[in-house]
Write a protein that holds these residues in place. Sequence first.
Motif, mmCIF file in Angstrom:
data_model
loop_
_atom_site.group_PDB
_atom_site.id
_atom_site.type_symbol
_atom_site.label_atom_id
_atom_site.label_comp_id
_atom_site.label_asym_id
_atom_site.label_seq_id
_atom_site.Cartn_x
_atom_site.Cartn_y
_atom_site.Cartn_z
ATOM 1 N N LEU A 1 21.425 -21.313 20.416
ATOM 2 C CA LEU A 1 22.457 -21.442 19.398
ATOM 3 C C LEU A 1 22.697 -22.902 19.044
ATOM 4 C CD1 LEU A 1 24.968 -18.854 20.878
ATOM 5 C CD2 LEU A 1 23.176 -18.459 19.174
ATOM 6 N N THR A 2 22.961 -23.153 17.776
ATOM 7 C CA THR A 2 23.256 -24.498 17.281
ATOM 8 C C THR A 2 24.489 -24.436 16.397
ATOM 9 O OG1 THR A 2 21.965 -24.357 15.229
ATOM 10 C CG2 THR A 2 20.772 -24.931 17.244
ATOM 11 N N GLN A 3 24.964 -25.617 15.999
ATOM 12 C CA GLN A 3 26.115 -25.670 15.096
ATOM 13 C C GLN A 3 25.804 -25.040 13.753
ATOM 14 O OE1 GLN A 3 27.464 -29.691 14.693
ATOM 15 N NE2 GLN A 3 28.374 -29.783 16.731
ATOM 16 N N THR A 4 24.547 -25.063 13.369
ATOM 17 C CA THR A 4 24.180 -24.562 12.050
ATOM 18 C C THR A 4 23.414 -23.251 12.097
ATOM 19 O OG1 THR A 4 22.225 -26.001 12.177
ATOM 20 C CG2 THR A 4 24.130 -26.840 10.978
ATOM 21 N N GLY A 5 23.207 -22.693 13.260
ATOM 22 C CA GLY A 5 22.480 -21.423 13.324
ATOM 23 C C GLY A 5 21.875 -21.164 14.674
ATOM 24 N N VAL A 6 20.541 -21.006 14.684
ATOM 25 C CA VAL A 6 19.869 -20.600 15.911
ATOM 26 C C VAL A 6 18.443 -21.124 15.907
ATOM 27 C CG1 VAL A 6 19.053 -18.410 14.935
ATOM 28 C CG2 VAL A 6 19.436 -18.598 17.407
ATOM 29 N N ILE A 7 17.870 -21.297 17.103
ATOM 30 C CA ILE A 7 16.471 -21.714 17.260
ATOM 31 C C ILE A 7 15.723 -20.606 17.982
ATOM 32 C CG2 ILE A 7 14.900 -23.385 18.313
ATOM 33 C CD1 ILE A 7 17.100 -25.459 18.143
ATOM 34 N N HIS A 8 14.541 -20.257 17.453
ATOM 35 C CA HIS A 8 13.635 -19.339 18.129
ATOM 36 C C HIS A 8 12.303 -20.046 18.348
ATOM 37 C CE1 HIS A 8 16.322 -15.976 17.689
ATOM 38 N NE2 HIS A 8 16.353 -16.089 16.386
ATOM 39 N N GLU A 9 11.567 -19.566 19.299
ATOM 40 C CA GLU A 9 10.238 -20.116 19.562
ATOM 41 C C GLU A 9 9.189 -19.264 18.879
ATOM 42 O OE1 GLU A 9 7.163 -20.975 23.289
ATOM 43 O OE2 GLU A 9 9.280 -20.478 23.682
ATOM 44 N N VAL A 10 8.225 -19.934 18.268
ATOM 45 C CA VAL A 10 7.053 -19.241 17.718
ATOM 46 C C VAL A 10 5.810 -19.835 18.367
ATOM 47 C CG1 VAL A 10 8.059 -18.529 15.521
ATOM 48 C CG2 VAL A 10 7.075 -20.819 15.731
ATOM 49 N N SER A 11 4.772 -19.016 18.468
ATOM 50 C CA SER A 11 3.594 -19.432 19.232
ATOM 51 C C SER A 11 2.768 -20.492 18.541
ATOM 52 C CB SER A 11 2.719 -18.207 19.532
ATOM 53 O OG SER A 11 2.282 -17.606 18.309
ATOM 54 N N ASP A 12 2.800 -20.530 17.205
ATOM 55 C CA ASP A 12 1.878 -21.403 16.467
ATOM 56 C C ASP A 12 2.576 -22.058 15.295
ATOM 57 O OD1 ASP A 12 -1.001 -20.899 17.620
ATOM 58 O OD2 ASP A 12 -0.038 -18.926 17.493
ATOM 59 N N ILE A 13 1.946 -23.100 14.812
ATOM 60 C CA ILE A 13 2.437 -23.817 13.635
ATOM 61 C C ILE A 13 1.965 -23.084 12.391
ATOM 62 C CG2 ILE A 13 2.296 -25.982 12.344
ATOM 63 C CD1 ILE A 13 2.001 -27.403 15.038
ATOM 64 N N MET A 14 2.851 -22.993 11.406
ATOM 65 C CA MET A 14 2.543 -22.295 10.163
ATOM 66 C C MET A 14 2.447 -23.301 9.023
ATOM 67 S SD MET A 14 5.007 -18.937 10.575
ATOM 68 C CE MET A 14 6.496 -19.910 10.804
ATOM 69 N N ILE A 15 1.381 -23.162 8.238
ATOM 70 C CA ILE A 15 1.121 -24.073 7.126
ATOM 71 C C ILE A 15 1.554 -23.404 5.829
ATOM 72 C CG2 ILE A 15 -0.599 -25.474 5.934
ATOM 73 C CD1 ILE A 15 -0.229 -26.248 8.826
ATOM 74 N N PRO A 16 2.446 -24.034 5.052
ATOM 75 C CA PRO A 16 2.841 -23.440 3.773
ATOM 76 C C PRO A 16 1.805 -23.715 2.694
ATOM 77 C CG PRO A 16 4.017 -25.487 4.113
ATOM 78 C CD PRO A 16 3.194 -25.267 5.353
ATOM 79 N N ARG A 17 1.953 -23.012 1.598
ATOM 80 C CA ARG A 17 0.986 -23.200 0.516
ATOM 81 C C ARG A 17 1.135 -24.537 -0.192
ATOM 82 N NH1 ARG A 17 3.820 -18.533 -1.935
ATOM 83 N NH2 ARG A 17 5.595 -19.302 -3.158
ATOM 84 N N SER A 18 2.247 -25.212 0.029
ATOM 85 C CA SER A 18 2.433 -26.520 -0.600
ATOM 86 C C SER A 18 1.662 -27.619 0.125
ATOM 87 C CB SER A 18 3.924 -26.876 -0.625
ATOM 88 O OG SER A 18 4.457 -26.906 0.693
ATOM 89 N N VAL A 19 1.117 -27.326 1.295
ATOM 90 C CA VAL A 19 0.326 -28.310 2.050
ATOM 91 C C VAL A 19 -1.155 -27.998 1.850
ATOM 92 C CG1 VAL A 19 -0.246 -29.170 4.348
ATOM 93 C CG2 VAL A 19 2.141 -28.684 3.755
ATOM 94 N N HIS A 20 -1.877 -28.944 1.263
ATOM 95 C CA HIS A 20 -3.309 -28.770 0.992
ATOM 96 C C HIS A 20 -4.091 -29.616 1.998
ATOM 97 C CE1 HIS A 20 -2.241 -26.753 -2.733
ATOM 98 N NE2 HIS A 20 -1.461 -27.786 -3.041
ATOM 99 N N LEU A 21 -4.674 -28.935 2.957
ATOM 100 C CA LEU A 21 -5.489 -29.618 3.954
ATOM 101 C C LEU A 21 -6.912 -29.699 3.421
ATOM 102 C CD1 LEU A 21 -4.160 -27.941 7.225
ATOM 103 C CD2 LEU A 21 -3.562 -30.186 6.305
ATOM 104 N N THR A 22 -7.216 -30.787 2.752
ATOM 105 C CA THR A 22 -8.548 -30.970 2.170
ATOM 106 C C THR A 22 -9.503 -31.523 3.211
ATOM 107 O OG1 THR A 22 -8.034 -33.222 1.460
ATOM 108 C CG2 THR A 22 -7.494 -31.436 -0.066
ATOM 109 N N VAL A 23 -10.797 -31.460 2.874
ATOM 110 C CA VAL A 23 -11.810 -32.047 3.750
ATOM 111 C C VAL A 23 -11.582 -33.541 3.887
ATOM 112 C CG1 VAL A 23 -14.278 -32.529 3.982
ATOM 113 C CG2 VAL A 23 -13.517 -30.257 3.267
ATOM 114 N N GLY A 24 -11.166 -34.173 2.800
ATOM 115 C CA GLY A 24 -10.928 -35.610 2.839
ATOM 116 C C GLY A 24 -9.845 -35.984 3.841
#
Length: 893
Positions: free
Chosen positions: A634-657
């Motif tokens: 619990l936090t002042q602004t809500g709650v924290i949960h654990e997730v197993s992996d990092i999630m990449i949104p579509r706004s992040v473009h991981l290019t070869v470069g």
Amino acid sequence: MRPWACIPLGLLAALPLAAPAQLPLHHVVPTTQSFTLTDALSADPDYVSLIKLLTRAKLIPTLNRLNGSTFFAPTNDAIKRHTSSNALWKSALDDNTPEFADNLQLRLRQELFYHLLNYTLPIIPTERTPQQHKTLLYPRDYTEPPSQEPPPFPPWMPVPNGTLGTEPQRLRLSYRDDAVWAGVDASGDGGAKVIKDPVETANGLLLGLGEVIEMPPNLATVISRHPHLSYFSKILTQELAKFLNSTSALTLFLPIDDAWQALPHYERLYLESEFAADDLTRILNMHTVIPNKVEWSDSFTKKALNLTTIHGRKLEVVRLEDDKIKVSEAELVERDVYASNGVLHTVSSLLVPEGAIQLTPEKLLLTLNCREFVSLIHSVNLTHLINGTDTKYTVLAPRDDVLKLFGHHDLPHRGSEELKRILEYHFIPGRLTRKKLEDGMLVESALEEPGLDGGRQVMTVEVTDEGKKDEPKGIRFAGAGVLDQAETDNTLIYFVSRPLIPPADVMETALPNLEFSSFVAGIFSTNMAETLKATPKTTLLMPPNGAFKRLGSLVSSHLTSSSAKADFERVIRHHIVTGVEYADPLVGGSQRTFGTLEGSDVHVERRGANRTVYFTPSGGWTGMQAELSPRNMLTQTGVIHEVSDIMIPRSVHLTVGKLVKAAKGTTMTTMIVKAGLGWVLNGTAPPEGSHWAELGLKGAGWTLLCPTDDAFKQINLTELYSDEDRLRAIVAQHLIPTPSSTPPPASSFAVVDTLANNRPLPLDDSATYSTLQSGSSAYGDVIVRVLDGGEGTVVGIKGARGRDGAQDWAHVMGWGRSTTGDGSGGVVQIDRLLVPYQPSWYVEYGGPVAVGVGGVILIGLFFLGVRWVWRRDTTEATYEPVGGFGHDDSEDS
């Protein structure tokens, strides 16, 4: 002795039957030939000190003007004993005391007036039952400065107005132990003994006393000295004492100690506390008659007397046949306890209506040793939580010993907003009994958090079975154990082992958890900490440190680099769900998409019988997912949960470069650009009209085998850059066209292997891949080998002949999967350059030539063997058969 039945003065009230009427204050002055009180005092050496006091108080003329009086005169020895404890009398007897110190001697005059009656005693007491007499003392508040007006006439006489109204102070006389006693109490005890024979004078009766008669003090002092009012004296506040001391003409009906003992224990403890001032004032007002005049017991007759109290209630006072007196439902125990500003009567029970002392949560808390907790609540003006009787609360209260052990220095300052926030967290709306509590449940507190948009903050409940059937289950609220409990109709109190601390801000909550240190460091590095703390109603999905490894080393390196803060910030925002989603709604709910602070949604799937929750991001690559581990941090602004992996949104473009930069492949980047393949780095289509566009190549779906910059230390880059064909061949040798991955069917419950899925292509043993070089060279393909003994993975040119079999192999150091296009391809970091294989003329043609030459030699040898056999057959010697040749033979010959 003069007759006592003279015409009374209208200013003085009639005395009871035990005493005659008073004589007028102004009467015929005795003649000079009369033997007066002053003469009697002067003639007796036992009254030297008294004469001196009367002179200092300017009362000699007053004595001379009295006609028919009684003077209870203390002897020298009595005054000497009295001066040992009375500084006023001692000072008055001191010849060195300046006159101007107190010219009027008001206090001394009043004390001496209490020894005077304005009439001659008609009957000397002969029994213990006290007589009541009116003195010449009209008590006043002598602490006030004297009036500027001159006395009305000399000699100064007592003015019949004071703190008893128009009534003078009363004095009791009694007979016991073969003597007359003056100033006794209602039982005839105490007082000063008459030790000298009565002396009759022309203007009164003189009675010598062995002690000075103490003037009745104010009501508060009387209460403090009374043996049966010790409890009321104990709970009397300073404000009430001030009221009792400063208010004139009071009549009190106070309950004796036994009446207070009849109250419930916790109500008594509450009244003893510092917080019962309002209730004590209300109770006292119910026992105090409106101060119009003093109501002595001689005004209580068989006819009901209705007295109105300050509170407004009516008290009905009735004298019964047996001379007992009833005050409403109580019995008068002791009547007429004198005081300087009123009279006190004691009663057998409290004169309050039923329910007047309401059992609020505050009173119960004070009863059960939570006074410090209540004191803190008062300091922050949260008394509405403990004073109401209508609203039901479950209170989590630390006792005084707990707070003492915890230490005041560990709590915010009294009256502070932070302390107010902590105390509100100790109240749960409603009565939450043990039967309603379940392990892991969240309950709302009375704390309304700004970080929750005014919503109520929650706390975790832990319920453990102690193992024994008859013992209650162990309960913890927000980590604090329950020690005991108490309850009333509207309040349930759990006594906790320590003060409850409300959830801190999201960063303070996450920091102590070292398994989240990498993600927390990323939040700080991207300056997202303040944004996260200031954004209300959020759910933070926090991946552990191992999630960065599971993401792929190159992707992790890119996100945590200083040049990729924008990408990392978007990733972090994608882990911040807008809205507070506690564990139960997430697992047991039906909602399938949740908005994030990044702007795009995360998708939720609940799989299996236990409804395991998996999050799918809006971007990344096919099969990217994260499993939820509900933590309810619990936090002042809500709650924290654990997730197993990092999630990449579509706004992040991981290019070869970007991945090449993370792989420390700056030299490879330069080579790709010089080879005209820079579009591969950006994930865009090749330029129109270029050689690569004519080949129909696409911008996405490429996996680059990227040597680090250290791999080029032994290579002449200047020469390499000048040979465009060779440069293109080398770059092409490292580019693998990667097909799109097939997403799992929607109905599949299979969990994707994250460690395998984060690779741009499978790196299994003997896996063979065509490169961009494969179209122009028989040695363009590459092959993967997994070394034994966990020595890693290598990749090399298929079919190449290197020295010692190792020249054309490179170790795989890391990888990262790109998200451009459909999320196929990426970068595999290797430790050396794979130079396109071009076999030598001997390797390329030596084999066929050797085979041909060997074949010719073998054929020649075969024919030589045949010829040799044939020649041997033809050169061998022949023999004629015995008997000569036959007939046929001769013809042939």
